[in-house]
Scaffold this motif. Structure first.
Motif, PDB file in Angstrom:
ATOM      1  N   GLU A  54       0.838  -1.203   0.000  1.00 45.72           N
ATOM      2  CA  GLU A  54       0.000   0.000   0.000  1.00 45.72           C
ATOM      3  C   GLU A  54       0.874   1.254   0.000  1.00 45.72           C
ATOM      4  OE1 GLU A  54      -2.450  -3.272   1.820  1.00 45.72           O
ATOM      5  OE2 GLU A  54      -0.416  -2.510   2.126  1.00 45.72           O
ATOM      6  N   LEU A  55       1.938   1.204   0.790  1.00 50.03           N
ATOM      7  CA  LEU A  55       2.864   2.335   0.830  1.00 50.03           C
ATOM      8  C   LEU A  55       3.480   2.562  -0.539  1.00 50.03           C
ATOM      9  CD1 LEU A  55       4.222   4.358   2.815  1.00 50.03           C
ATOM     10  CD2 LEU A  55       6.050   2.686   3.064  1.00 50.03           C
ATOM     11  N   ASP A  56       3.911   1.482  -1.167  1.00 50.91           N
ATOM     12  CA  ASP A  56       4.533   1.561  -2.486  1.00 50.91           C
ATOM     13  C   ASP A  56       3.573   2.173  -3.512  1.00 50.91           C
ATOM     14  OD1 ASP A  56       6.880   0.481  -4.248  1.00 50.91           O
ATOM     15  OD2 ASP A  56       5.064  -0.179  -5.270  1.00 50.91           O
ATOM     16  N   ALA A  57       2.307   1.697  -3.521  1.00 57.88           N
ATOM     17  CA  ALA A  57       1.329   2.183  -4.503  1.00 57.88           C
ATOM     18  C   ALA A  57       1.005   3.657  -4.287  1.00 57.88           C
ATOM     19  CB  ALA A  57       0.058   1.341  -4.428  1.00 57.88           C
ATOM     20  N   CYS A  58       0.898   4.062  -3.024  1.00 59.79           N
ATOM     21  CA  CYS A  58       0.562   5.458  -2.728  1.00 59.79           C
ATOM     22  C   CYS A  58       1.706   6.390  -3.101  1.00 59.79           C
ATOM     23  CB  CYS A  58       0.183   5.610  -1.260  1.00 59.79           C
ATOM     24  SG  CYS A  58      -1.445   4.918  -0.865  1.00 59.79           S
ATOM     25  N   MET A  67       3.943  15.236  -6.549  1.00 55.80           N
ATOM     26  CA  MET A  67       3.598  15.733  -5.218  1.00 55.80           C
ATOM     27  C   MET A  67       4.573  15.128  -4.214  1.00 55.80           C
ATOM     28  SD  MET A  67       1.730  17.420  -3.037  1.00 55.80           S
ATOM     29  CE  MET A  67       0.192  17.897  -3.854  1.00 55.80           C
ATOM     30  N   PRO A  68       5.363  15.940  -3.513  1.00 60.73           N
ATOM     31  CA  PRO A  68       6.308  15.405  -2.539  1.00 60.73           C
ATOM     32  C   PRO A  68       5.608  14.517  -1.511  1.00 60.73           C
ATOM     33  CG  PRO A  68       6.777  17.708  -2.948  1.00 60.73           C
ATOM     34  CD  PRO A  68       5.475  17.409  -3.635  1.00 60.73           C
ATOM     35  N   ALA A  69       6.122  13.313  -1.339  1.00 61.12           N
ATOM     36  CA  ALA A  69       5.553  12.346  -0.400  1.00 61.12           C
ATOM     37  C   ALA A  69       6.503  12.154   0.776  1.00 61.12           C
ATOM     38  CB  ALA A  69       5.308  11.012  -1.093  1.00 61.12           C
ATOM     39  N   LEU A  70       6.047  12.551   1.960  1.00 61.95           N
ATOM     40  CA  LEU A  70       6.738  12.211   3.194  1.00 61.95           C
ATOM     41  C   LEU A  70       6.069  10.976   3.765  1.00 61.95           C
ATOM     42  CD1 LEU A  70       6.937  15.730   4.906  1.00 61.95           C
ATOM     43  CD2 LEU A  70       8.856  14.456   3.948  1.00 61.95           C
ATOM     44  N   GLU A  80      12.464   0.497   8.235  1.00 62.95           N
ATOM     45  CA  GLU A  80      11.304   1.308   7.860  1.00 62.95           C
ATOM     46  C   GLU A  80      11.732   2.501   7.004  1.00 62.95           C
ATOM     47  OE1 GLU A  80       8.604   0.502  11.887  1.00 62.95           O
ATOM     48  OE2 GLU A  80       9.683   2.392  11.623  1.00 62.95           O
ATOM     49  N   VAL A  81      12.821   3.132   7.400  1.00 62.60           N
ATOM     50  CA  VAL A  81      13.329   4.278   6.639  1.00 62.60           C
ATOM     51  C   VAL A  81      13.734   3.833   5.240  1.00 62.60           C
ATOM     52  CG1 VAL A  81      15.152   6.012   6.528  1.00 62.60           C
ATOM     53  CG2 VAL A  81      14.041   5.519   8.722  1.00 62.60           C
ATOM     54  N   LEU A  82      14.450   2.717   5.149  1.00 66.63           N
ATOM     55  CA  LEU A  82      14.893   2.185   3.868  1.00 66.63           C
ATOM     56  C   LEU A  82      13.702   1.896   2.952  1.00 66.63           C
ATOM     57  CD1 LEU A  82      17.204   0.960   2.092  1.00 66.63           C
ATOM     58  CD2 LEU A  82      16.685  -1.215   3.194  1.00 66.63           C
ATOM     59  N   SER A  83      12.666   1.233   3.483  1.00 65.02           N
ATOM     60  CA  SER A  83      11.494   0.890   2.670  1.00 65.02           C
ATOM     61  C   SER A  83      10.841   2.135   2.086  1.00 65.02           C
ATOM     62  CB  SER A  83      10.470   0.125   3.518  1.00 65.02           C
ATOM     63  OG  SER A  83      10.942  -1.159   3.834  1.00 65.02           O
ATOM     64  N   ALA A  84      10.628   3.149   2.928  1.00 62.84           N
ATOM     65  CA  ALA A  84       9.969   4.373   2.468  1.00 62.84           C
ATOM     66  C   ALA A  84      10.789   5.070   1.385  1.00 62.84           C
ATOM     67  CB  ALA A  84       9.735   5.315   3.645  1.00 62.84           C
ATOM     68  N   ALA A  89       9.778   7.868  -1.598  1.00 62.51           N
ATOM     69  CA  ALA A  89       9.377   9.015  -0.774  1.00 62.51           C
ATOM     70  C   ALA A  89      10.481  10.071  -0.799  1.00 62.51           C
ATOM     71  CB  ALA A  89       9.115   8.579   0.665  1.00 62.51           C
ATOM     72  N   VAL A  90      10.073  11.333  -0.720  1.00 60.17           N
ATOM     73  CA  VAL A  90      11.051  12.418  -0.696  1.00 60.17           C
ATOM     74  C   VAL A  90      11.685  12.553   0.682  1.00 60.17           C
ATOM     75  CG1 VAL A  90       9.511  14.328  -0.057  1.00 60.17           C
ATOM     76  CG2 VAL A  90      11.453  14.769  -1.544  1.00 60.17           C
ATOM     77  N   GLY A  91      11.023  11.984   1.699  1.00 58.66           N
ATOM     78  CA  GLY A  91      11.569  12.079   3.033  1.00 58.66           C
ATOM     79  C   GLY A  91      10.775  11.285   4.043  1.00 58.66           C
ATOM     80  N   VAL A  92      11.290  11.268   5.273  1.00 59.09           N
ATOM     81  CA  VAL A  92      10.714  10.465   6.346  1.00 59.09           C
ATOM     82  C   VAL A  92      10.534  11.327   7.583  1.00 59.09           C
ATOM     83  CG1 VAL A  92      11.123   8.486   7.865  1.00 59.09           C
ATOM     84  CG2 VAL A  92      11.757   8.338   5.457  1.00 59.09           C
ATOM     85  N   VAL A  93       9.389  11.159   8.233  1.00 56.29           N
ATOM     86  CA  VAL A  93       9.136  11.780   9.530  1.00 56.29           C
ATOM     87  C   VAL A  93       9.383  10.706  10.582  1.00 56.29           C
ATOM     88  CG1 VAL A  93       7.464  12.942  11.012  1.00 56.29           C
ATOM     89  CG2 VAL A  93       7.433  13.343   8.530  1.00 56.29           C
ATOM     90  N   LEU A  94      10.319  10.959  11.475  1.00 57.08           N
ATOM     91  CA  LEU A  94      10.752   9.991  12.476  1.00 57.08           C
ATOM     92  C   LEU A  94      10.056  10.283  13.802  1.00 57.08           C
ATOM     93  CD1 LEU A  94      14.325  10.707  11.352  1.00 57.08           C
ATOM     94  CD2 LEU A  94      13.339   8.419  11.118  1.00 57.08           C
ATOM     95  N   PRO A  95       9.163   9.414  14.261  1.00 52.83           N
ATOM     96  CA  PRO A  95       8.402   9.711  15.483  1.00 52.83           C
ATOM     97  C   PRO A  95       9.223   9.529  16.750  1.00 52.83           C
ATOM     98  CG  PRO A  95       7.831   7.538  14.681  1.00 52.83           C
ATOM     99  CD  PRO A  95       8.781   8.120  13.668  1.00 52.83           C
TER     100      PRO A  95
END
Length: 256
Positions: A54-58, A67-70, A80-84, A89-95
């Motif tokens: 689902e992440l890949d398709a979105c 559209m930049p995808a975070l 998780e970071v590697l997969s995104a 993805a243009v970037g990752v938000v790290l919780p």
């Protein structure tokens, strides 16, 4: 309008930007949001039911719209970071970033280099083997945005250490979790407001962008004056509910 290739530069230049969250694992919703006048869409893989496919398709749908995808990942592990990022993805938000050491480890996992992101030339991000290793590594390291989400009381004493990390591009205020962590009943509580102001000040001291979610009762201008530039507000779910409520109000009440 800010698009994928210029997104990191815009973040680092403190350009005012508005984005929204994606809660529905649907590339069709992404296609629609790709038509909106937004600076980015943040896929909420932390709280919404996104699997790898689902992440890949979105991400693919958002990239098709430029559209930049975070991606807000679940816990910020290197996998998780590697997969995104491999999905494009243009970037990752790290919780829940609570220390400088955690921020340094996350920054390494998001960029190529010693002890950093694993390389594969077959990913979407690498152009499915159509480019050179050197070009992809340089491109990715230059354009990948890493956002440290500050949402825990213990992070407040580590703000300078987190903000000083070279690979972190933005501090993002997780206002609702911060409210819970501080034991407050409302995101408008004075303790929460003080914490948000402290995060903004740390961003200014270290030349880092500051992003945030704010409650509907608050106005962006107040926080922009304190240095915030990236706002991620609302979501596809909220747009559906707001639209349905507005539609319901158009019907006149039944006459007695």
């Amino acid at each position: 309008m800010v698009r994928t290739d210029s997104f990191r530069a815009a973040v680092r230049a403190f350009e005012p930007m508005m984005g929204t969250y994606l809660k529905t694992p649907s590339p069709i919703v992404c296609e629609v949001l790709g038509l909106a006048p937004l600076a980015c869409v943040c896929i909420d893989a932390e709280h919404a039911p996104f699997g790898r496919m689902e992440l890949d398709a979105c991400i693919a749908a958002l990239r098709a719209a430029d559209m930049p995808a975070l991606v807000r990942v679940q816990s910020g592990t290197p996998g998780e970071v590697l997969s995104a990022l491999d999905c494009g993805a243009v970037g990752v938000v790290l919780p829940h970033v609570v220390s400088g050491a955690q921020a340094e480890a996350a920054a390494r996992s998001g960029r190529y280099g010693p002890g950093g992101r694993g390389y594969a030339g077959s990913s979407r991000a690498a152009g499915y083997t159509t480019g050179t290793m050197a070009a992809h590594i340089a491109n990715s390291n230059a354009r990948t945005v890493l956002v440290a989400q500050i949402e825990d009381a213990e992070a407040l004493d580590e703000l300078d250490a987190i903000a000083a990390v070279e690979g972190i591009d933005c501090l993002f205020v997780g206002r609702m979790d911060l409210t819970v962590s501080l034991g407050a009943d409302s995101p408008l509580d004075a303790r929460v407001i003080d914490a948000v102001e402290r995060i903004c000040a740390a961003g200014r001291r270290h030349g880092k962008a500051v992003g945030m979610f704010i409650p509907p009762s608050e106005d962006c201008a107040r926080w922009q004056a304190l240095g915030a530039s990236l706002f991620i507000l609302g979501s596809d779910h909220q747009f559906l509910l707001d639209g349905a409520r507005a539609l319901g109000k158009r019907l006149a009440p039944a006459q007695a």
